[in-house]
Design a protein around this motif. Structure first.
Motif, PDB file in Angstrom:
ATOM      1  N   ILE A  40     -54.418  -5.986   1.115  1.00  0.00           N
ATOM      2  CA  ILE A  40     -53.647  -4.737   1.112  1.00  0.00           C
ATOM      3  C   ILE A  40     -52.736  -4.755   2.336  1.00  0.00           C
ATOM      4  N   VAL A  41     -51.460  -4.559   2.116  1.00  0.00           N
ATOM      5  CA  VAL A  41     -50.488  -4.573   3.216  1.00  0.00           C
ATOM      6  C   VAL A  41     -50.758  -3.398   4.157  1.00  0.00           C
ATOM      7  N   GLY A  42     -50.724  -3.672   5.472  1.00  0.00           N
ATOM      8  CA  GLY A  42     -50.954  -2.610   6.444  1.00  0.00           C
ATOM      9  C   GLY A  42     -50.108  -2.795   7.690  1.00  0.00           C
ATOM     10  N   GLN A  43     -50.193  -1.823   8.581  1.00  0.00           N
ATOM     11  CA  GLN A  43     -49.502  -1.885   9.880  1.00  0.00           C
ATOM     12  C   GLN A  43     -50.206  -0.942  10.843  1.00  0.00           C
ATOM     13  N   GLU A  44     -50.272  -1.353  12.097  1.00  0.00           N
ATOM     14  CA  GLU A  44     -50.822  -0.492  13.151  1.00  0.00           C
ATOM     15  C   GLU A  44     -49.634   0.006  13.966  1.00  0.00           C
ATOM     16  N   VAL A  45     -49.365   1.292  13.820  1.00  0.00           N
ATOM     17  CA  VAL A  45     -48.130   1.865  14.358  1.00  0.00           C
ATOM     18  C   VAL A  45     -48.396   2.544  15.695  1.00  0.00           C
ATOM     19  N   ASN A  46     -47.557   2.240  16.660  1.00  0.00           N
ATOM     20  CA  ASN A  46     -47.654   2.896  17.962  1.00  0.00           C
ATOM     21  C   ASN A  46     -46.948   4.245  17.900  1.00  0.00           C
ATOM     22  N   THR A  47     -47.673   5.321  18.248  1.00  0.00           N
ATOM     23  CA  THR A  47     -47.086   6.651  18.314  1.00  0.00           C
ATOM     24  C   THR A  47     -47.129   7.132  19.768  1.00  0.00           C
ATOM     25  N   LEU A  48     -46.557   8.281  20.022  1.00  0.00           N
ATOM     26  CA  LEU A  48     -46.581   8.823  21.379  1.00  0.00           C
ATOM     27  C   LEU A  48     -47.988   9.240  21.799  1.00  0.00           C
ATOM     28  N   SER A  49     -48.900   9.360  20.820  1.00  0.00           N
ATOM     29  CA  SER A  49     -50.281   9.738  21.117  1.00  0.00           C
ATOM     30  C   SER A  49     -51.224   8.548  21.165  1.00  0.00           C
ATOM     31  N   GLY A  50     -50.799   7.415  20.623  1.00  0.00           N
ATOM     32  CA  GLY A  50     -51.662   6.252  20.501  1.00  0.00           C
ATOM     33  C   GLY A  50     -51.394   5.554  19.180  1.00  0.00           C
ATOM     34  N   GLU A  51     -52.356   4.783  18.695  1.00  0.00           N
ATOM     35  CA  GLU A  51     -52.138   3.964  17.505  1.00  0.00           C
ATOM     36  C   GLU A  51     -52.732   4.596  16.249  1.00  0.00           C
ATOM     37  N   ILE A  52     -52.072   4.354  15.133  1.00  0.00           N
ATOM     38  CA  ILE A  52     -52.535   4.810  13.828  1.00  0.00           C
ATOM     39  C   ILE A  52     -52.301   3.672  12.839  1.00  0.00           C
ATOM     40  N   ILE A  53     -53.224   3.473  11.911  1.00  0.00           N
ATOM     41  CA  ILE A  53     -53.077   2.443  10.887  1.00  0.00           C
ATOM     42  C   ILE A  53     -52.649   3.088   9.574  1.00  0.00           C
ATOM     43  N   ILE A  54     -51.671   2.487   8.932  1.00  0.00           N
ATOM     44  CA  ILE A  54     -51.221   2.964   7.625  1.00  0.00           C
ATOM     45  C   ILE A  54     -51.230   1.782   6.658  1.00  0.00           C
ATOM     46  N   LEU A  55     -51.948   1.945   5.561  1.00  0.00           N
ATOM     47  CA  LEU A  55     -52.085   0.900   4.553  1.00  0.00           C
ATOM     48  C   LEU A  55     -51.274   1.231   3.307  1.00  0.00           C
ATOM     49  N   ASN A  56     -50.957   0.187   2.564  1.00  0.00           N
ATOM     50  CA  ASN A  56     -50.356   0.300   1.234  1.00  0.00           C
ATOM     51  C   ASN A  56     -48.926   0.830   1.266  1.00  0.00           C
ATOM     52  N   LEU A  57     -48.216   0.538   2.343  1.00  0.00           N
ATOM     53  CA  LEU A  57     -46.773   0.791   2.437  1.00  0.00           C
ATOM     54  C   LEU A  57     -46.123  -0.495   2.933  1.00  0.00           C
ATOM     55  N   GLU A  58     -45.059  -0.923   2.282  1.00  0.00           N
ATOM     56  CA  GLU A  58     -44.403  -2.166   2.702  1.00  0.00           C
ATOM     57  C   GLU A  58     -43.310  -1.941   3.732  1.00  0.00           C
ATOM     58  N   GLU A  59     -42.822  -0.725   3.816  1.00  0.00           N
ATOM     59  CA  GLU A  59     -41.753  -0.411   4.768  1.00  0.00           C
ATOM     60  C   GLU A  59     -42.316  -0.288   6.183  1.00  0.00           C
ATOM     61  N   ASP A  60     -41.650  -0.906   7.152  1.00  0.00           N
ATOM     62  CA  ASP A  60     -42.052  -0.733   8.547  1.00  0.00           C
ATOM     63  C   ASP A  60     -41.796   0.706   8.972  1.00  0.00           C
ATOM     64  N   ILE A  61     -42.801   1.326   9.561  1.00  0.00           N
ATOM     65  CA  ILE A  61     -42.655   2.693  10.061  1.00  0.00           C
ATOM     66  C   ILE A  61     -42.149   2.635  11.492  1.00  0.00           C
ATOM     67  N   PRO A  62     -41.126   3.407  11.830  1.00  0.00           N
ATOM     68  CA  PRO A  62     -40.603   3.368  13.201  1.00  0.00           C
ATOM     69  C   PRO A  62     -41.687   3.663  14.231  1.00  0.00           C
ATOM     70  N   ARG A  63     -41.665   2.949  15.314  1.00  0.00           N
ATOM     71  CA  ARG A  63     -42.649   3.144  16.374  1.00  0.00           C
ATOM     72  C   ARG A  63     -42.211   4.256  17.322  1.00  0.00           C
ATOM     73  N   ASP A  64     -43.150   4.727  18.112  1.00  0.00           N
ATOM     74  CA  ASP A  64     -42.902   5.659  19.210  1.00  0.00           C
ATOM     75  C   ASP A  64     -42.379   7.018  18.754  1.00  0.00           C
ATOM     76  N   MET A  65     -42.769   7.431  17.550  1.00  0.00           N
ATOM     77  CA  MET A  65     -42.530   8.811  17.133  1.00  0.00           C
ATOM     78  C   MET A  65     -43.761   9.634  17.513  1.00  0.00           C
ATOM     79  N   THR A  66     -43.692  10.936  17.332  1.00  0.00           N
ATOM     80  CA  THR A  66     -44.892  11.741  17.536  1.00  0.00           C
ATOM     81  C   THR A  66     -45.907  11.379  16.459  1.00  0.00           C
TER      82      THR A  66
END
Length: 217
Positions: A65-91
């Motif tokens: 399952i495609v995933g990504q660990e995204v850096n946010t202003l609060s810390g890290e969050i994992i989002i699975l089952n999306l192929e698009e890169d989510i912009p980093r460093d948002m709230t």
């Protein structure tokens, strides 16, 4: 329905601090008995997509399952089952909204040393699909315990993740469910909290190797 073994947290060489190739991830994960994995590189789905495509091309006995660990202003969050890169460093709220069509996991949320989102979990807890209640790289067991308590108190499914950056870490943590090996069935079963957790802490060595990653890439 079958009993399946899963790990939703690992990094390929597409993460700055990882060195595993998609092929070696697949071969090692299969040798460890894993049935379903997600490659969750930092701020990138490249590793997940390449690993999934390779597994399908070679007809390997493992689901990716495609995933990504995204850096946010609060810390890290994992989002699975999306192929698009989510912009980093948002709230955190912006990141959750951006990834709302995916399956959202709070990794090592109370690990103070490793970008856990901590108390910022409260405002968005109803939008979280699972919490990582055991992370092998978490050095203090109390941090995993806090995540477990939070999961139970707030009725959020708890899962385990190896957070592997090197091959020897694969298989150190995983969770098991009884489910069909389809993405929808897997996510549905997790949301029903029918989960068994297995894991061991991997200690300081992987962190030391990460600090010297330039020697391994």
């Amino acid at each position: 329905m079958e009993k399946i073994k899963l790990d939703f947290h690992m990094h390929s060489h597409y993460s700055p601090d990882g060195n595993m190739s998609p092929l070696t991830i697949l071969e090692t994960a299969i040798s460890k008995g894993l049935d379903v994995i997600s490659v969750t590189d930092h701020n990138s789905t490249k590793g997940g997509i390449e690993t999934r495509d390779l597994a399908e091309k070679k007809d390997m006995p493992i689901k990716v399952i495609v995933g990504q660990e995204v850096n946010t202003l609060s810390g890290e969050i994992i989002i699975l089952n999306l192929e698009e890169d989510i912009p980093r460093d948002m709230t955190l709220e912006e990141t959750i909204s951006y990834g709302s069509k995916g399956f959202i996991i709070a990794p090592h949320p109370f690990d103070k040393f490793r970008k856990g989102i901590g108390e910022d979990l409260d405002p968005i807890k109803e939008k979280i699909n699972a919490i990582e209640i055991f992370n092998s790289r978490t050095l203090l067991s109390s941090h995993n315990k806090l995540a477990e308590i939070y999961s139970k108190t707030n009725n959020i499914p708890g899962i385990a993740g190896s957070d592997s950056h090197f091959l020897e870490e694969l298989g150190s943590s995983y969770f098991m469910i009884e489910s069909k090996k389809t993405t929808n069935s897997i996510f549905k079963t997790i949301k029903e909290e029918k989960i068994s957790i297995y894991g061991r802490q991997t200690g300081i060595k992987p962190h030391l190797k990460t600090s010297m990653i330039h020697l391994f890439k």
